[in-house]
Design an enzyme around this catalytic site. Structure first.
Site, PDB file in Angstrom:
ATOM      1  N   ASN A  28      44.688  45.556  37.624  1.00 60.39           N
ATOM      2  CA  ASN A  28      43.911  45.932  36.304  1.00 60.39           C
ATOM      3  C   ASN A  28      42.435  46.272  36.634  1.00 60.39           C
ATOM      4  OD1 ASN A  28      45.764  43.416  34.947  1.00 60.39           O
ATOM      5  ND2 ASN A  28      45.993  45.614  34.528  1.00 60.39           N
TER       6      ASN A  28
ATOM      7  N   GLY B  16      46.988  41.937  30.967  1.00 62.73           N
ATOM      8  CA  GLY B  16      47.096  43.164  32.076  1.00 62.73           C
ATOM      9  C   GLY B  16      48.382  42.795  32.937  1.00 62.73           C
ATOM     10  N   SER B  17      48.337  42.958  34.398  1.00 66.47           N
ATOM     11  CA  SER B  17      49.293  42.857  35.183  1.00 66.47           C
ATOM     12  C   SER B  17      48.891  42.934  36.728  1.00 66.47           C
ATOM     13  CB  SER B  17      50.178  43.976  35.178  1.00 66.47           C
ATOM     14  OG  SER B  17      50.734  44.092  33.758  1.00 66.47           O
ATOM     15  N   ASN B  18      49.618  42.363  37.502  1.00 64.39           N
ATOM     16  CA  ASN B  18      49.475  42.245  39.018  1.00 64.39           C
ATOM     17  C   ASN B  18      50.548  43.281  39.449  1.00 64.39           C
ATOM     18  OD1 ASN B  18      47.241  40.739  39.154  1.00 64.39           O
ATOM     19  ND2 ASN B  18      48.647  38.759  39.672  1.00 64.39           N
TER      20      ASN B  18
END
Length: 844
Positions: free
Chosen positions: A530, A247-249
């Site tokens: 996410n 995922g990611s921030n």
């Protein structure tokens, strides 16, 4: 200078001289490449490398730019690229046997070679490649052709012995061979499917009609299934990447929230450190046409996340579903024929043949499997989720992936690299509506606003269509994976294009219109970690969108809760958000589970003046000679002491994070109704659930089990984070920090597995912080600080296999040299000029 660095420096010097010549490239054009560019000038490109080996590639035309980028990526990651091309061509079994697996995790998982080969040969076949290639703009086709030629040029250089000692894992291997641009198109198409068909790779290639032997098909004739019939499965397995922690921030602050009154963007994909889907950092320049920097995945010739002189952008993985299921009603006695509006249709058989090498005899044999497609897409065998979801005499299930016919994504990315303002960037996104499975965040130079959008390609399934077309099996599936369209394939009125929203333009009727997808343009703040689009700005929740776009009103992950708390913390500082504070905060390695629940645990089990209890616990790995688990007594006194003294972070020198993480991993097995003192409240989504149910004896059991897990694997209760979490480069361990999504760490580093005797080696198929960028704009363009945690190269002989990783370990952000002057004056800058013939023909 170490001997290794000295040797590599010598190689670079030799390379700079050797590559000034024009060398032939051994390359066979694809039979589908039909028209050549007549009398095209030779490729010519300059590659300047700055800190940590980042290539700044400058050319005068698109083909030459691709040539330099293909060469640079191969120079740093040849073995991984060559192995990836085998995967996307469906040739793994021919070289490594049917039963081996890909060497590293990727968006397609780590399937058995034979299953991977059948999938890629059936889904990403020559016809799909021809359609995809034909839909691309000429400049992108020229980039692709140049990239293939640049890659081949490096392979040719290797074969001629120009880089002794490099890429020892694959140098000279017969499977390291030239590619064509078609190999790159296969790679791009495969990447499009990461949010849908790729998650069902085994279920597609193992689907067989009733009576045909298969490793997984069910012969049950039942057509009834319910939520309780569904076997437990982790929804993460069906998400992009199929791995906990992928995922990611993203934080994006507008002018009203920052100290200097300028917008500021932080982007941080949590992605693979090894394998073909690792990020590669570069700058691509054609004077007057393109000047963009950032990262792309290996074998992708355009920047996917990054910045140019006018805009900066990043992505997080979207919660919208990019695929759906259709339940087919089969003709009695004919399991390969199905009914639509009472009329029979035949499934299309697809015989697929794969070459398989016998590891013992080294002989090749042909293995053929017949797969099937419906009007919606390939047939899938879902019996691993429920016996009633297998292909039986009464029904079958087809998967439709909205990205299977999405050729627009990389043209969109290329256009973003040329965007002249935030308004231009937004207009491009709306015009293409092509993002395959990601949210987008962006800022513009001199623009006070920030942009969020999950505008991409999503199935055209409004809630009204789902309400009348979801089958009983679909309702059971929805209980496990909410929002996935699971519709009646026996009625044409249930197709995505039939009952969908026609109020606004969509590229095709199957796709949700732009107006029906969430977006937000503000002057303060947007962020995503996410979760769904719902709380992109908690002060302005987004609602009213179809369930296929993601859930609202549901519990938020601990990482999402911490992300918004950190954003509020930064904005509440005197004067607002400052770059230095932002860069420190995103690597601070705190966890939301610790912030919320450490003190309640200490209050429950470790109250001052009261002795910590001794707990009898059965470790999962312990058993007696009779095969029954043996209970052990654990005094929690030392655990209480460690947790009290812990600084609450997972920094490299922190003592207590290892114990806490093992505890919280086990605490999550306790049902929420018994774990928390205050349950989730949709009106307070970032504040609940809260507290621990102190009366629940399972809390003490979980902590005792965590104590045994550390002890039995050789770690002290107060071991440092770096003792357990590290990556190896050149035989040396590089200490790391951060933690997993489950425990609510914002700074991501995670294998997702309980601790073992090796600790948490992030080279073993684990994702985490990969590329990080903090970008703002001054009068002259971007001011970008970046980190690439896994380094540019995965070749142990390269100094660029560890230099950026060491910088990441030290949390040493580096200012990216974007302008020509900054690049040329960068310490240690090296420059190489490449030229070569245009061996690949380009389709017009």
């Amino acid at each position: 200078m170490t001997p290794l660095l000295r040797r590599f420096s010598t190689l670079l010097s030799t390379f700079a001289v050797a590559t000034s010549a024009v060398l032939p490239v051994a390359h066979a054009a694809s039979p589908h490449d039909t028209t050549a560019i007549a009398s095209a000038a030779p490729y010519r490109v300059d590659i300047r490398r700055t800190q940590n080996g980042i290539p700044h590639i400058e050319a005068r035309d698109w083909g030459s730019l691709g040539y330099g980028y293909g060469y640079a990526q191969a120079q740093d990651n040849l073995c991984t690229l060559a192995d990836g091309f085998l995967t996307w061509r469906g040739e793994r079994s021919a070289w490594f046997g049917a039963d081996a697996h890909t060497p590293a995790s990727a968006t397609f998982g780590r399937p058995r070679n034979l299953d991977a080969d059948f999938f890629f040969r059936s889904i990403v076949d020559d016809d799909a490649v021809a359609r995809y290639r034909g839909a691309q703009p000429v400049r992108l086709r020229e980039l692709m052709s140049g990239f293939a030629d640049g890659y081949n040029r490096y392979v040719d250089d290797m074969n001629q012995g120009r880089f002794p000692g490099a890429h020892l894992a694959c140098a000279g291997k017969p499977w390291v061979k030239p590619i064509s641009s078609d190999d790159l198109y296969r790679r791009l198409i495969s990447l499009m499917l990461a949010g849908g068909a790729m998650r069902f790779l085994e279920q597609i290639v193992q689907a067989q009609p009733p009576g045909v032997p298969s490793s997984s098909s069910a012969l049950s004739s039942s057509t009834n299934t319910s939520a309780r019939d569904m076997k437990p499965f982790d929804p993460e397995q069906l998400a992009v990447g199929g791995h906990t922690g992928i995922g990611s921030n993203a934080f994006v602050f507008g002018a009203s929230a920052t100290r200097d009154g300028r917008s500021l963007l932080f982007g941080n994909p949590h992605w693979f450190w090894r394998g073909p889907d690792r990020f590669y950092q570069a700058q691509l320049t054609i004077p007057g046409q393109l000047d963009v920097a950032g990262v792309s995945l290996l074998a992708v010739p355009v920047i996917e996340i990054g910045f140019n002189r006018n805009v900066a952008w990043t992505n997080t993985v979207s919660s919208a579903h990019r695929f759906g299921m259709f339940e087919l009603k089969l003709v009695p006695g004919a399991p390969t024929r199905y009914l639509v509006d009472g009329h029979e249709e035949a499934l299309r058989p697809m015989p697929v043949t794969v070459q398989v090498r016998d590891p013992k005899t080294d002989q090749l044999t042909s293995v053929t499997r017949v797969l099937y497609r419906s009007r919606f897409g390939p047939i899938v065998d879902l019996s691993s989720m429920s016996p009633a979801l297998g292909w039986n005499a009464k029904h079958a299930f087809a998967l439709q992936d909205v990205n299977e016919n999405n050729p627009r994504t990389f043209a969109n990315l290329l256009a973003w690299g040329q965007a002249t303002s935030l308004d231009d960037f937004i207009a491009i996104q709306k015009r293409y509506a092509a993002m395959p499975w990601v949210n987008t965040f962006a800022i513009g130079r001199g623009d006070p606003r920030v942009w969020f959008a999950d505008i991409g390609i999503v199935p055209n399934v409004p809630d009204t269509l789902a309400a009348v077309c979801t089958t009983p099996a679909g309702h059971a599936f929805d209980a496990r994976l909410p929002g996935v369209p699971f519709l009646d394939g026996s009625r044409s009125a249930c197709e995505w294009s039939s009952g969908g929203d026609k109020r606004a333009r969509a590229e095709t009727p199957d796709e949700l219109p732009v107006a029906a997808m969430p977006s937000l343009l503000r002057r303060d703040y947007v962020g995503n970690f996410n979760g769904s689009y719902w709380l992109t700005n908690p002060q302005a929740p987004l609602t009213g969108f179809a369930e296929v776009t993601g859930e609202t009103g549901t519990p938020q992950s601990l990482r999402t809760r911490l992300g918004h708390r950190l954003a509020q913390q930064l904005m509440s500082e005197p004067g607002g958000v400052a770059r230095d504070a932002l860069e420190q905060t995103v690597l601070s390695s705190g966890s939301m589970s610790e912030r919320l629940f450490r003190q309640p645990l200490l209050d429950a089990l470790c109250a001052p003046g009261h002795p910590a209890p001794t707990i009898s616990v059965v470790p999962a790995s312990a058993s007696s000679a009779r095969g029954k688990a043996a209970a052990r007594s654990v005094d929690l006194g030392k655990a209480c002491t460690v947790l009290r003294a812990w600084d609450g972070t997972a920094n490299a020198d922190a003592r207590g994070a290892n114990l806490w993480d093992e505890f919280w991993l086990r605490a999550q097995a306790i049902p929420a109704a018994r774990l928390y003192a205050t349950q989730f409240d949709a009106s307070r989504p970032l504040a609940t659930p809260a507290g621990l149910n102190a009366a629940n004896p399972a809390l003490a059991q979980a902590l005792a089990a965590a104590v045994l897990a550390l002890h039995d694997n050789g770690f002290a209760l107060d071991s440092t984070r770096a003792e357990a979490m590290y990556t190896e480069r050149g035989g040396a361990k590089i200490p790391l920090y951060g933690g997993c999504d489950l425990q609510g760490y914002f700074t991501s580093a995670c294998s997702g597995q309980p601790i073992d005797k090796r600790g948490d080696d992030l080279d073993e198929h684990a994702p985490g912080n990969s590329y990080l960028q903090v970008v703002g704009f001054g009068a002259d363009g971007p001011e970008a600080d970046t980190l690439l945690s896994h380094s540019e190269s995965d070749d142990p002989a390269s100094p660029h296999s560890r230099d950026a990783t060491l910088a990441y370990s030290r949390k040493a952000w580096a200012r990216f040299p974007f302008t020509t002057q900054a690049i040329r004056s960068a310490p240690g800058m090296t420059e190489t000029t490449l030229s070569g013939p245009r061996a690949t023909v380009v389709t017009r």
